[in-house]
Design a protein around this motif. Structure first.
Motif, PDB file in Angstrom:
ATOM      1  N   ALA A 153     -73.535 -31.470   0.616  1.00 43.51           N
ATOM      2  CA  ALA A 153     -73.963 -32.703  -0.021  1.00 43.51           C
ATOM      3  C   ALA A 153     -75.483 -32.728  -0.133  1.00 43.51           C
ATOM      4  O   ALA A 153     -76.191 -32.308   0.777  1.00 43.51           O
ATOM      5  CB  ALA A 153     -73.472 -33.911   0.773  1.00 43.51           C
ATOM      6  N   TYR A 154     -75.970 -33.205  -1.276  1.00 45.51           N
ATOM      7  CA  TYR A 154     -77.396 -33.412  -1.546  1.00 45.51           C
ATOM      8  C   TYR A 154     -78.197 -32.124  -1.702  1.00 45.51           C
ATOM      9  O   TYR A 154     -79.176 -32.083  -2.437  1.00 45.51           O
ATOM     10  CB  TYR A 154     -78.036 -34.291  -0.467  1.00 45.51           C
ATOM     11  CG  TYR A 154     -77.448 -35.672  -0.428  1.00 45.51           C
ATOM     12  CD1 TYR A 154     -77.738 -36.596  -1.426  1.00 45.51           C
ATOM     13  CD2 TYR A 154     -76.559 -36.051   0.575  1.00 45.51           C
ATOM     14  CE1 TYR A 154     -77.184 -37.869  -1.414  1.00 45.51           C
ATOM     15  CE2 TYR A 154     -76.005 -37.318   0.593  1.00 45.51           C
ATOM     16  CZ  TYR A 154     -76.323 -38.214  -0.397  1.00 45.51           C
ATOM     17  OH  TYR A 154     -75.767 -39.462  -0.398  1.00 45.51           O
ATOM     18  N   PHE A 155     -77.851 -31.068  -1.021  1.00 40.65           N
ATOM     19  CA  PHE A 155     -78.545 -29.797  -1.152  1.00 40.65           C
ATOM     20  C   PHE A 155     -77.531 -28.734  -1.575  1.00 40.65           C
ATOM     21  O   PHE A 155     -76.429 -28.679  -1.046  1.00 40.65           O
ATOM     22  CB  PHE A 155     -79.191 -29.367   0.167  1.00 40.65           C
ATOM     23  CG  PHE A 155     -80.117 -30.394   0.749  1.00 40.65           C
ATOM     24  CD1 PHE A 155     -81.406 -30.537   0.263  1.00 40.65           C
ATOM     25  CD2 PHE A 155     -79.707 -31.219   1.783  1.00 40.65           C
ATOM     26  CE1 PHE A 155     -82.264 -31.484   0.800  1.00 40.65           C
ATOM     27  CE2 PHE A 155     -80.555 -32.169   2.328  1.00 40.65           C
ATOM     28  CZ  PHE A 155     -81.847 -32.307   1.831  1.00 40.65           C
ATOM     29  N   SER A 156     -77.909 -27.883  -2.498  1.00 44.18           N
ATOM     30  CA  SER A 156     -77.022 -26.808  -2.933  1.00 44.18           C
ATOM     31  C   SER A 156     -77.500 -25.485  -2.360  1.00 44.18           C
ATOM     32  O   SER A 156     -78.697 -25.198  -2.328  1.00 44.18           O
ATOM     33  CB  SER A 156     -76.984 -26.726  -4.453  1.00 44.18           C
ATOM     34  OG  SER A 156     -76.190 -25.639  -4.894  1.00 44.18           O
ATOM     35  N   GLU A 157     -76.549 -24.674  -1.928  1.00 37.64           N
ATOM     36  CA  GLU A 157     -76.865 -23.331  -1.452  1.00 37.64           C
ATOM     37  C   GLU A 157     -77.155 -22.392  -2.611  1.00 37.64           C
ATOM     38  O   GLU A 157     -78.001 -21.505  -2.505  1.00 37.64           O
ATOM     39  CB  GLU A 157     -75.700 -22.780  -0.634  1.00 37.64           C
ATOM     40  CG  GLU A 157     -75.875 -21.331  -0.209  1.00 37.64           C
ATOM     41  CD  GLU A 157     -74.595 -20.719   0.332  1.00 37.64           C
ATOM     42  OE1 GLU A 157     -74.588 -19.497   0.546  1.00 37.64           O
ATOM     43  OE2 GLU A 157     -73.607 -21.452   0.521  1.00 37.64           O
ATOM     44  N   THR A 158     -76.464 -22.581  -3.731  1.00 37.48           N
ATOM     45  CA  THR A 158     -76.542 -21.637  -4.842  1.00 37.48           C
ATOM     46  C   THR A 158     -76.965 -22.317  -6.135  1.00 37.48           C
ATOM     47  O   THR A 158     -76.912 -23.542  -6.261  1.00 37.48           O
ATOM     48  CB  THR A 158     -75.185 -20.950  -5.065  1.00 37.48           C
ATOM     49  OG1 THR A 158     -74.193 -21.946  -5.381  1.00 37.48           O
ATOM     50  CG2 THR A 158     -74.754 -20.178  -3.831  1.00 37.48           C
ATOM     51  N   ILE A 159     -77.345 -21.484  -7.094  1.00 34.73           N
ATOM     52  CA  ILE A 159     -77.703 -21.962  -8.420  1.00 34.73           C
ATOM     53  C   ILE A 159     -77.035 -21.059  -9.449  1.00 34.73           C
ATOM     54  O   ILE A 159     -76.929 -19.846  -9.248  1.00 34.73           O
ATOM     55  CB  ILE A 159     -79.234 -21.980  -8.620  1.00 34.73           C
ATOM     56  CG1 ILE A 159     -79.607 -22.581  -9.979  1.00 34.73           C
ATOM     57  CG2 ILE A 159     -79.829 -20.583  -8.464  1.00 34.73           C
ATOM     58  CD1 ILE A 159     -81.098 -22.849 -10.138  1.00 34.73           C
ATOM     59  N   ASP A 160     -76.548 -21.642 -10.527  1.00 31.08           N
ATOM     60  CA  ASP A 160     -76.035 -20.885 -11.672  1.00 31.08           C
ATOM     61  C   ASP A 160     -77.169 -20.805 -12.688  1.00 31.08           C
ATOM     62  O   ASP A 160     -77.490 -21.802 -13.354  1.00 31.08           O
ATOM     63  CB  ASP A 160     -74.821 -21.582 -12.285  1.00 31.08           C
ATOM     64  CG  ASP A 160     -73.647 -21.669 -11.319  1.00 31.08           C
ATOM     65  OD1 ASP A 160     -73.497 -20.747 -10.505  1.00 31.08           O
ATOM     66  OD2 ASP A 160     -72.900 -22.661 -11.384  1.00 31.08           O
ATOM     67  N   GLY A 161     -77.781 -19.647 -12.793  1.00 33.65           N
ATOM     68  CA  GLY A 161     -78.932 -19.526 -13.674  1.00 33.65           C
ATOM     69  C   GLY A 161     -79.658 -18.221 -13.467  1.00 33.65           C
ATOM     70  O   GLY A 161     -79.023 -17.157 -13.429  1.00 33.65           O
ATOM     71  N   ALA A 162     -80.975 -18.293 -13.306  1.00 36.57           N
ATOM     72  CA  ALA A 162     -81.795 -17.094 -13.167  1.00 36.57           C
ATOM     73  C   ALA A 162     -82.911 -17.329 -12.159  1.00 36.57           C
ATOM     74  O   ALA A 162     -83.411 -18.452 -12.017  1.00 36.57           O
ATOM     75  CB  ALA A 162     -82.386 -16.692 -14.520  1.00 36.57           C
ATOM     76  N   ILE A 163     -83.291 -16.254 -11.459  1.00 39.69           N
ATOM     77  CA  ILE A 163     -84.394 -16.273 -10.510  1.00 39.69           C
ATOM     78  C   ILE A 163     -85.300 -15.084 -10.814  1.00 39.69           C
ATOM     79  O   ILE A 163     -84.827 -13.958 -10.935  1.00 39.69           O
ATOM     80  CB  ILE A 163     -83.906 -16.176  -9.052  1.00 39.69           C
ATOM     81  CG1 ILE A 163     -82.973 -17.340  -8.707  1.00 39.69           C
ATOM     82  CG2 ILE A 163     -85.095 -16.145  -8.086  1.00 39.69           C
ATOM     83  CD1 ILE A 163     -82.323 -17.203  -7.331  1.00 39.69           C
ATOM     84  N   VAL A 164     -86.592 -15.348 -10.930  1.00 39.42           N
ATOM     85  CA  VAL A 164     -87.591 -14.298 -11.108  1.00 39.42           C
ATOM     86  C   VAL A 164     -88.476 -14.276  -9.867  1.00 39.42           C
ATOM     87  O   VAL A 164     -88.992 -15.326  -9.452  1.00 39.42           O
ATOM     88  CB  VAL A 164     -88.450 -14.532 -12.365  1.00 39.42           C
ATOM     89  CG1 VAL A 164     -89.497 -13.427 -12.507  1.00 39.42           C
ATOM     90  CG2 VAL A 164     -87.567 -14.597 -13.612  1.00 39.42           C
ATOM     91  N   SER A 165     -88.637 -13.098  -9.275  1.00 35.67           N
ATOM     92  CA  SER A 165     -89.407 -12.960  -8.036  1.00 35.67           C
ATOM     93  C   SER A 165     -90.474 -11.894  -8.206  1.00 35.67           C
ATOM     94  O   SER A 165     -90.285 -10.898  -8.910  1.00 35.67           O
ATOM     95  CB  SER A 165     -88.486 -12.580  -6.870  1.00 35.67           C
ATOM     96  OG  SER A 165     -87.438 -13.514  -6.715  1.00 35.67           O
ATOM     97  N   HIS A 166     -91.606 -12.115  -7.537  1.00 41.64           N
ATOM     98  CA  HIS A 166     -92.681 -11.122  -7.552  1.00 41.64           C
ATOM     99  C   HIS A 166     -93.464 -11.227  -6.253  1.00 41.64           C
ATOM    100  O   HIS A 166     -93.695 -12.331  -5.746  1.00 41.64           O
ATOM    101  CB  HIS A 166     -93.624 -11.334  -8.729  1.00 41.64           C
ATOM    102  CG  HIS A 166     -94.717 -10.302  -8.809  1.00 41.64           C
ATOM    103  ND1 HIS A 166     -94.484  -9.021  -9.271  1.00 41.64           N
ATOM    104  CD2 HIS A 166     -96.025 -10.358  -8.460  1.00 41.64           C
ATOM    105  CE1 HIS A 166     -95.616  -8.334  -9.222  1.00 41.64           C
ATOM    106  NE2 HIS A 166     -96.573  -9.118  -8.732  1.00 41.64           N
ATOM    107  N   THR A 167     -93.839 -10.075  -5.701  1.00 38.03           N
ATOM    108  CA  THR A 167     -94.668 -10.029  -4.505  1.00 38.03           C
ATOM    109  C   THR A 167     -96.064  -9.544  -4.895  1.00 38.03           C
ATOM    110  O   THR A 167     -96.221  -8.454  -5.448  1.00 38.03           O
ATOM    111  CB  THR A 167     -94.082  -9.091  -3.445  1.00 38.03           C
ATOM    112  OG1 THR A 167     -92.776  -9.549  -3.088  1.00 38.03           O
ATOM    113  CG2 THR A 167     -94.950  -9.079  -2.195  1.00 38.03           C
ATOM    114  N   PHE A 168     -97.058 -10.388  -4.611  1.00 43.15           N
ATOM    115  CA  PHE A 168     -98.448 -10.048  -4.889  1.00 43.15           C
ATOM    116  C   PHE A 168     -99.069  -9.387  -3.665  1.00 43.15           C
ATOM    117  O   PHE A 168     -98.833  -9.823  -2.534  1.00 43.15           O
ATOM    118  CB  PHE A 168     -99.239 -11.311  -5.247  1.00 43.15           C
ATOM    119  CG  PHE A 168     -98.754 -12.009  -6.487  1.00 43.15           C
ATOM    120  CD1 PHE A 168     -99.276 -11.680  -7.728  1.00 43.15           C
ATOM    121  CD2 PHE A 168     -97.762 -12.984  -6.411  1.00 43.15           C
ATOM    122  CE1 PHE A 168     -98.831 -12.322  -8.876  1.00 43.15           C
ATOM    123  CE2 PHE A 168     -97.318 -13.638  -7.554  1.00 43.15           C
ATOM    124  CZ  PHE A 168     -97.861 -13.300  -8.793  1.00 43.15           C
ATOM    125  N   ALA A 169     -99.860  -8.341  -3.891  1.00 43.18           N
ATOM    126  CA  ALA A 169    -100.548  -7.615  -2.812  1.00 43.18           C
ATOM    127  C   ALA A 169     -99.553  -7.164  -1.749  1.00 43.18           C
ATOM    128  O   ALA A 169     -99.762  -7.371  -0.554  1.00 43.18           O
ATOM    129  CB  ALA A 169    -101.649  -8.476  -2.205  1.00 43.18           C
TER     130      ALA A 169
END
Length: 367
Positions: A153-169
């Motif tokens: 309830a109120y918070f979702s564990e998952t998302i139906d969509g897209a995630i873009v990730s990047h690590t700087f340095a």
């Protein structure tokens, strides 16, 4: 309990074994198919107040389980499917779930220089515990703090969509992990301040969010910040825009850790909810862990409900837990919590919030 486990195993076998069989054929040509899983079996009791399935009748109907299949056809591509099973005693939350649900199903593409993209249904990069919230061997308590990681309830564990990730340095002493996501999900909302307790579905659309992690030169110490907005549609026909901001501290060392998170949720001007928790863990031995936990949440600027104050305590909890790791993949836990508030599964009023205690014992295994 045995009946539920057998039914869950049968469902999982029907859903996953054909995929594993196909993966085994692929694995004969390349060693890029892996299967992982976990199971946590719990026992719990509450002192008279209904709280996430707990009641004054002790029960073993508390369980988390999942089976995950990963297939990596190339060095940069990966497909992940995970099915899960959850039992929360007599909680109405599980009335909205089947015995086995498709938890994750996504494709991940990794690029050079620390960039990756995920598409499908996947865990939201949110806070310290969201991507591990049911993995018992990785948690200091039976579940993460409920003021921050609610059970469906109120918070979702998952998302139906897209995630873009990047690590700087990435190779520097200081590095920054950045995640940006968009999509939607389904969750639940409950009403405790009306004469009859009720739960309804919520559909979140047009969600956008980001999670940042600053890794420091001190091993195991990092700082997090995130923001999220989405438009929620309720079964009763109402809707609102929700905005969230939160910060995190995670200092995890070999024999101790300190973890803390705080959040503000703005419900379209109808109210603002402030939540936070602190966990302190020490390990007197390599196998024994002791965890103390404080959770707090407060509602402010409230503009709904009759005879409700404009500011009141939503929930507070103080807990202590012991864990013993027979092995990294086999962990026994026991914990006791002292709670007060209206984050319960029965009618309650902030004018006289119920006080209660609950105990939980659990055994977690993973492979």
């Amino acid at each position: 309990m045995a009946r539920h486990l057998c039914r869950w195993a049968a469902h999982v076998a029907g859903l996953v074994l054909p995929i594993i069989a196909q993966g085994a054929d692929l694995g004969a040509q390349t060693p890029n198919v892996s299967v992982h899983g976990y199971l946590t079996q719990g026992w719990g009791r509450s002192s008279g107040v209904a709280f996430y399935g707990l009641s004054d009748d002790a029960s073993t109907d508390f369980r988390y389980a999942a089976l995950q299949l990963r297939y990596a056809p190339t060095e940069h591509d990966q497909f992940v499917v995970q099915v899960n099973h959850r039992r929360l005693g007599r909680s109405h939350i599980t009335d909205f779930e089947s015995d086995v649900t498709l938890d994750w199903a996504f494709y991940q593409r990794s690029f050079h220089e620390g960039t990756s993209v995920k598409i499908g249904r996947m865990p939201i990069p949110r806070g310290i515990y969201n991507e591990l919230r049911s993995v018992g061997v990785a948690l200091p308590m039976y579940r993460p703090p409920v003021v921050f990681y609610d059970e469906g309830a109120y918070f979702s564990e998952t998302i139906d969509g897209a995630i873009v990730s990047h690590t700087f340095a990435e190779s520097s002493p200081w590095s920054l992990e950045a995640h940006v996501y968009g999509g939607g999900w389904r969750s639940l909302a409950y009403d405790t301040w009306s004469p009859v307790y009720s739960v309804q579905r919520v559909r979140a659309e047009n969600a956008l969010g980001t999670q940042l992690w600053l890794n420091t030169p001190v091993d195991g110490v990092r700082f997090g910040a995130s923001a999220q907005r989405h438009h929620d549609w309720y079964d009763d026909g109402s809707d609102m825009e929700l905005k969230e901001w939160h910060t995190s501290l995670d200092a995890t060392r070999e024999r101790w850790f300190v973890r803390a998170e705080g959040e503000l949720q703005d419900y379209s001007g109808s109210d603002k909810l402030y939540v936070g928790y602190v966990q302190l863990n020490v390990k007197p031995t390599a196998k024994l862990g002791i965890t103390g936990e404080i959770q707090r949440s407060r509602d402010t600027d409230v503009r709904y409900g009759e005879n409700l104050p404009s500011t009141f305590e939503w929930h507070r909890s103080d807990g202590i837990g012991l864990s013993y790791a027979f092995a990294p993949t086999l962990v026994l836990k026991a914990e006791h919590h002292w709670d007060r508030g209206i984050q319960v599964e029965q009618p309650a009023t902030p004018l006289a919030p119920p006080r209660f205690r609950y105990v939980l014992a659990s055994l977690s295994v993973s492979f």
